[in-house]
Design a protein around this motif. Sequence first.
Motif, mmCIF file in Angstrom:
data_model
loop_
_atom_site.group_PDB
_atom_site.id
_atom_site.type_symbol
_atom_site.label_atom_id
_atom_site.label_comp_id
_atom_site.label_asym_id
_atom_site.label_seq_id
_atom_site.Cartn_x
_atom_site.Cartn_y
_atom_site.Cartn_z
ATOM 1 N N ASP A 28 35.938 -4.805 32.369
ATOM 2 C CA ASP A 28 35.566 -3.578 31.586
ATOM 3 C C ASP A 28 34.080 -3.462 31.443
ATOM 4 O OD1 ASP A 28 35.767 -0.788 29.792
ATOM 5 O OD2 ASP A 28 35.340 -2.434 28.478
ATOM 6 N N LYS A 29 33.570 -4.387 30.842
ATOM 7 C CA LYS A 29 32.333 -4.594 30.267
ATOM 8 C C LYS A 29 31.459 -4.520 31.611
ATOM 9 C CE LYS A 29 33.316 -7.140 26.185
ATOM 10 N NZ LYS A 29 32.988 -8.511 25.481
ATOM 11 N N ASN A 30 31.874 -5.482 32.531
ATOM 12 C CA ASN A 30 31.074 -5.625 33.688
ATOM 13 C C ASN A 30 30.945 -4.161 34.463
ATOM 14 O OD1 ASN A 30 30.792 -8.190 33.365
ATOM 15 N ND2 ASN A 30 32.164 -9.032 35.014
ATOM 16 N N ARG A 58 39.720 -1.301 27.355
ATOM 17 C CA ARG A 58 38.548 -1.494 26.934
ATOM 18 C C ARG A 58 38.517 -3.098 26.295
ATOM 19 N NH1 ARG A 58 34.547 1.783 28.341
ATOM 20 N NH2 ARG A 58 35.132 4.254 27.875
ATOM 21 N N GLY A 59 37.087 -3.686 26.700
ATOM 22 C CA GLY A 59 36.811 -4.801 25.926
ATOM 23 C C GLY A 59 37.071 -6.071 26.834
ATOM 24 N N VAL A 89 36.595 -8.313 30.308
ATOM 25 C CA VAL A 89 35.514 -8.751 31.062
ATOM 26 C C VAL A 89 35.097 -7.727 32.045
ATOM 27 C CG1 VAL A 89 34.575 -10.415 32.753
ATOM 28 C CG2 VAL A 89 35.859 -11.251 30.431
ATOM 29 N N GLU A 136 31.088 -1.169 33.135
ATOM 30 C CA GLU A 136 30.491 -0.192 32.253
ATOM 31 C C GLU A 136 28.897 -0.537 32.377
ATOM 32 O OE1 GLU A 136 29.755 2.801 30.109
ATOM 33 O OE2 GLU A 136 31.936 2.042 29.605
ATOM 34 N N GLU A 137 28.582 -1.611 32.616
ATOM 35 C CA GLU A 137 26.994 -2.231 32.547
ATOM 36 C C GLU A 137 26.347 -2.319 34.140
ATOM 37 O OE1 GLU A 137 26.608 -5.422 29.856
ATOM 38 O OE2 GLU A 137 27.619 -4.547 28.398
#
Length: 515
Positions: free
Chosen positions: A433-435, A428-429, A431, A437-438
């Motif tokens: 992971d964020k990409n 988690r957290g 780059v 997720e979104e």
Amino acid sequence: MKINIIGGGPAGLYFAILMKKIDSTHEINIFERDGANDTFGWGIVFSETTLNNFEQYDSETYAEFVKASRFWNAVMVRHKGETVTIGGNPISGVARLAWLNILHQRCRDLGIHLHFNTNITDVNQYRNCDLLVGADGANSLVRKTFEAFFMPSVEVRQNKFIWLGTEQTFNGLTMIFKQSDAGLFISHSYTFSKQHSTFIVECPPETWLKAGFEKMSDAQTCEYLANVFKDDLGGKPLLSNNFVKWINFPLVKVRRVYHQNVVLLGDSMHTAHFSIGSGTKLAMEDSIALADAFARCRTVEAALPEFQRVRKPVIDRLQTAAVRSLAWLEDVKDYLHFDPIPFTYKLMTRSKRVGFARLQRADPNFTARYDVWRKAQKKSGPIPDEFLDLFQKKTFAHLATLMPNGTPHVTSVYVDYDGKHILINSARGRVKDKNMEERRDVAIQIPDPDNSDRYISIRGRVVEITEEGADEHLDKLAQRYLEKDKYPPSMRFEGEVRCIYKIEPKHITTWNPFG
């Protein structure tokens, strides 16, 4: 130069011939422990490519070889009572003694001094020369004398094997898989004269023990094995040449191939399992490479480092393929339930140097039969079966995700497959992971770490992100990538939360142009 060669096998003899052709003033002496007509082999085999090299480098020995050889164009596999033939594999076989005698005569014609029945116990007594060549086999005294510099390793493999002969002839390079009361036996055979064939038998250690070979005489061993393969031998006996000995294959490697003015050739430098071809072929190609280095560099000081630079990577690749081949045969029990056609395909592609495309060029009929079988099988998932091995290796995939501004972000990742989804394990957290997720659309390329020309590319969508089971999954990946039972805590950040990202493949592209 004054050149001393310890070992009178094909490697030493051929190197001497090539060096005399480069400069007839070289003084070359070859020292061989055995007599001129003593040999413990039966026949040896060469591929068409190797023969082309022989013709290029010494047409005289090539011409004599062709006269003495037998030629065929097929590999044959016998499994579950059926014989499968794969054409397009041009190979030649010759009696080892005949080949040695051809090389002996060529050496004499060129003025090379042959010293037979010379048992060397102190290599240093032969160092009064410009170049000392160790071509004295897998148990090389030259290698042992300077082992602190050559840095050798010898790994003894599990299967037992024995080298025999027979008067039964075969129409190709033949492998036979035979179940007996004692267990599995595998034979490797090829014809090398009008009357004789080499017949190598290997078996797992448990088969060897159950059969009781440790208590058998030489004659009893030959009789026992001839009975196991009686249908394949047409009832003919197995023959020995006063050398009936079960051996565990020694995998010899060295870090360096030379030290000062001493250089290794052939089995003294490397061994490659007989299941992928002739050790004699590799040894003689060593000789060609070393002679080439001298032709270009002229001096010992320049030629030996050049030989290491050019030849060592080739040896490493061949040994890697040979290890895959022998390891496959050690674990062949996992494939014995296969029908003859898929079994033969697995066998032919075991070293990862041969794939569907190469087999198709060699024998379209065989690959057509395999393709019919493959298409009739229940599909195991979106990834083609012939690329599933990428998820068993230390394969670092390249994952492309999308940044908020639409530009790509690429990172190397461990990769896994559950039969339906590509699995990525991350924290988690980060780059990616964020990409993911979104912005769920991703692309991933999974290259073969053993073959840069082979890979699979996937475009798909992240359909699930879950923390459940992620730590256990990371430990599973550690076993493959790090050879550790658990993922090391020292490689994790404090408070790190792992996730599994499940990617559903939408578009799959495979690439293996030279397979």
